[in-house]
Scaffold this active site. Structure first.
Site, PDB file in Angstrom:
ATOM      1  CD  GLU A   1      -6.059  28.651  46.892  1.00  0.00           C
ATOM      2  OE1 GLU A   1      -6.919  28.319  46.067  1.00  0.00           O
ATOM      3  OE2 GLU A   1      -6.029  29.782  47.413  1.00  0.00           O
TER       4      GLU A   1
ATOM      5  CD  GLU B   1      -2.981  32.613  45.613  1.00  0.00           C
ATOM      6  OE1 GLU B   1      -4.218  32.823  45.583  1.00  0.00           O
ATOM      7  OE2 GLU B   1      -2.442  31.666  45.029  1.00  0.00           O
TER       8      GLU B   1
HETATM    9  C1  FCB Z   1      -6.830  31.375  44.461  1.00  0.00           C
HETATM   10  C2  FCB Z   1      -5.885  30.748  43.459  1.00  0.00           C
HETATM   11  C3  FCB Z   1      -5.304  31.724  42.481  1.00  0.00           C
HETATM   12  C4  FCB Z   1      -6.289  32.772  42.053  1.00  0.00           C
HETATM   13  C5  FCB Z   1      -6.991  33.383  43.240  1.00  0.00           C
HETATM   14  C6  FCB Z   1      -7.964  34.473  42.895  1.00  0.00           C
HETATM   15  O1  FCB Z   1      -7.736  30.405  44.884  1.00  0.00           O
HETATM   16  O2  FCB Z   1      -4.817  30.125  44.125  1.00  0.00           O
HETATM   17  O3  FCB Z   1      -4.772  31.001  41.402  1.00  0.00           O
HETATM   18  O4  FCB Z   1      -7.169  32.255  41.143  1.00  0.00           O
HETATM   19  O5  FCB Z   1      -7.633  32.400  43.980  1.00  0.00           O
END
Ligand code: FCB
Length: 446
Positions: free
Chosen positions: A166, A351
């Site tokens: 990110e 994610e």
């Molecule tokens: C993302 C992050 C991860 C976690 C999630 C909830 O932005 O990459 O580390 O905190 O959110």
């Protein structure tokens, strides 16, 4: 309703990051990271929480891999803490730090789980922050050296690697909004950091390929399907600019050698410190694209921001404990957009998940039905994208364990596994058992 079966070889995973789970913040020669410094500074995190112990994963790695095996996972996305490898961010490798990740990779392979390391999930060595941090161009070169060393050591047992986690979030929250480490609030710092990170992505790509040409390299980008808040032309255009800014600002320099057209007044080249040959340096023909996605973003036109847009509008879907709207279609729409816009690349969902505070009941069971519903909706939406032709190779739920949720501390629980932070006891939540079934059946009803 029909049963959907994912393609053979599709990976079912979970994701974590070093700082959020490992603890052992001073063990075996590890250096201080900007997140250690930030959370040890009064007033930066909810309740003054820090990750000195976190989930104690550094000392419980075997137990945690056993739990992954119990769920039946076939992929595990974790991150490497740069300050464990190079305590000061440059110079010789700290062998004990590297050993930990070698043991982790070997343990995963023995358990039949694909290791998917990320090189940078926000824990910059504090010594490099003291030297100027990401706004300083030299960081790109130091990062590439670190990346090359990790690839040289782990690259024989790992097929895929992610460079950054990110980039938009850590540059923005860390340098413009100041809510994440290193806690700076300056447009210029944000602009310069963004450009260094793009160059670092290109430099690291080439450095890794020079030692491990077969390693498939990607980055996990934060993405969120951008939709106009109102059915009006100016919101539509604002949503498009927001997409370029939030979703692909760090992707297009890599793939196309230019920044997307996101700013109303043109790219702030001077603030970013762009020099003549930099854009070639930013190029990195990524082998795969990682998508971290939690929600959608409704966008409205605004005259008072550099990109003429801001998130707006009312949420329609239910909200998680983070206040993020549950909107499964966002995953389908985002994956399809990346599929269309960049010529059908290999995609990994790196994610996806939700925070809910369900705790063990009197019988020790954690009934997190809302998480099951969330995951079911998003995985079904992903299945539709796969059905429509997107090349999605894997899905990673965030997260394996409840953990240190950055500035939010331990209050926001994202885990499929409940962690009692006093005793470090782990308890599989209902969602972990539900996910185990999806994995066994390699699909679900959509
Ligand atoms: C993302 C992050 C991860 C976690 C999630 C909830 O932005 O990459 O580390 O905190 O959110």
């Amino acid at each position: 309703m029909a049963r959907f079966t994912f393609p053979d070889g599709f990976h079912w995973g979970v994701a974590t990051s070093s700082h959020q789970i490992e603890g052992a913040w001073r063990a075996d020669g590890k250096g201080e990271s900007i997140w250690d410094r930030f959370s040890h500074t009064a007033g930066r995190t909810v309740g003054g929480a820090n990750a000195d112990v976190a989930c104690d994963h550094y000392d419980r790695m075997q137990e945690d891999v056993d739990l992954m095996r119990e769920i039946g996972l076939t992929s595990y996305r974790f991150s490497i803490a740069w300050p464990r490898i190079q305590p000061e961010g440059r110079g010789p490798v700290n062998g004990k730090g590297m050993d930990f990740y070698q043991r982790l990779v070997d343990t995963l392979l023995e358990a039949g789980i694909r290791p998917l390391p990320t090189l940078y999930h926000w824990d910059l060595p504090q010594a490099l922050q003291d030297a100027g941090g990401w706004p300083e161009r030299d960081l790109a070169g130091y990062f590439a050296e670190y990346a090359e060393r990790c690839a040289a050591v782990l690259g024989d047992r790992v097929e895929r690697i992610a460079i950054f986690n990110e980039p938009w979030i850590f540059t923005l929250l860390g340098h413009l909004l100041g809510t994440h480490a290193p806690g700076i609030r300056s447009f210029e710092a944000f602009a310069r950091a963004s450009h260094t990170v793009c160059m670092a992505q290109g430099d690291a790509f080439r450095a890794i390929k020079s030692v491990r040409p077969d390693l498939q390299i990607g980055t996990a980008f934060s993405m969120s399907a951008c939709e106009p808040a109102r059915d009006e032309q100016e919101d539509l255009e604002a949503a498009e600019r927001y997409h370029r800014f939030a979703n692909v600002f760090f992707l297009e320099p890599a793939l196309l050698g230019r920044y997307p057209d996101a700013f109303v007044g043109g790219l702030p080249e001077e603030a970013m410190g762009i020099r003549p040959d930099d854009m070639e340096r930013c190029r990195a023909p990524l082998d795969w694209i990682g998508i971290n996605l939690y929600s959608r973003t409704r966008v409205e036109h605004r005259d008072d921001t550099p990109i003429g847009a801001m998130p707006g509008g009312e949420a329609i879907g239910p909200l998680t404990d983070m206040g993020w709207e549950v909107w499964p279609d966002a995953l389908h729409d985002m994956v399809m957009r990346i599929h269309r816009d960049y010529d059908g690349p290999s995609i990994e969902v790196t994610e996806n998940g939700c925070a809910y505070d369900d705790a063990p009941d009197a019988n020790g069971r954690v009934q997190d039905g809302r998480r099951v519903e969330y995951l079911e909706g998003y995985i079904a939406a992903l299945a539709r994208a796969v059905e429509e032709g997107a090349q999605v190779e894997g899905y990673h739920a965030w997260s394996l364990l409840d953990n240190f949720e950055w500035a939010e501390g331990y209050e926001k629980r994202f885990g499929l596994i409940y962690v009692d932070f006093v005793t470090q006891t782990r308890t599989l939540k209902d969602s972990a058992r539900w996910y185990a079934r999806v994995i066994r059946e390699h699909g679900l009803e959509i």
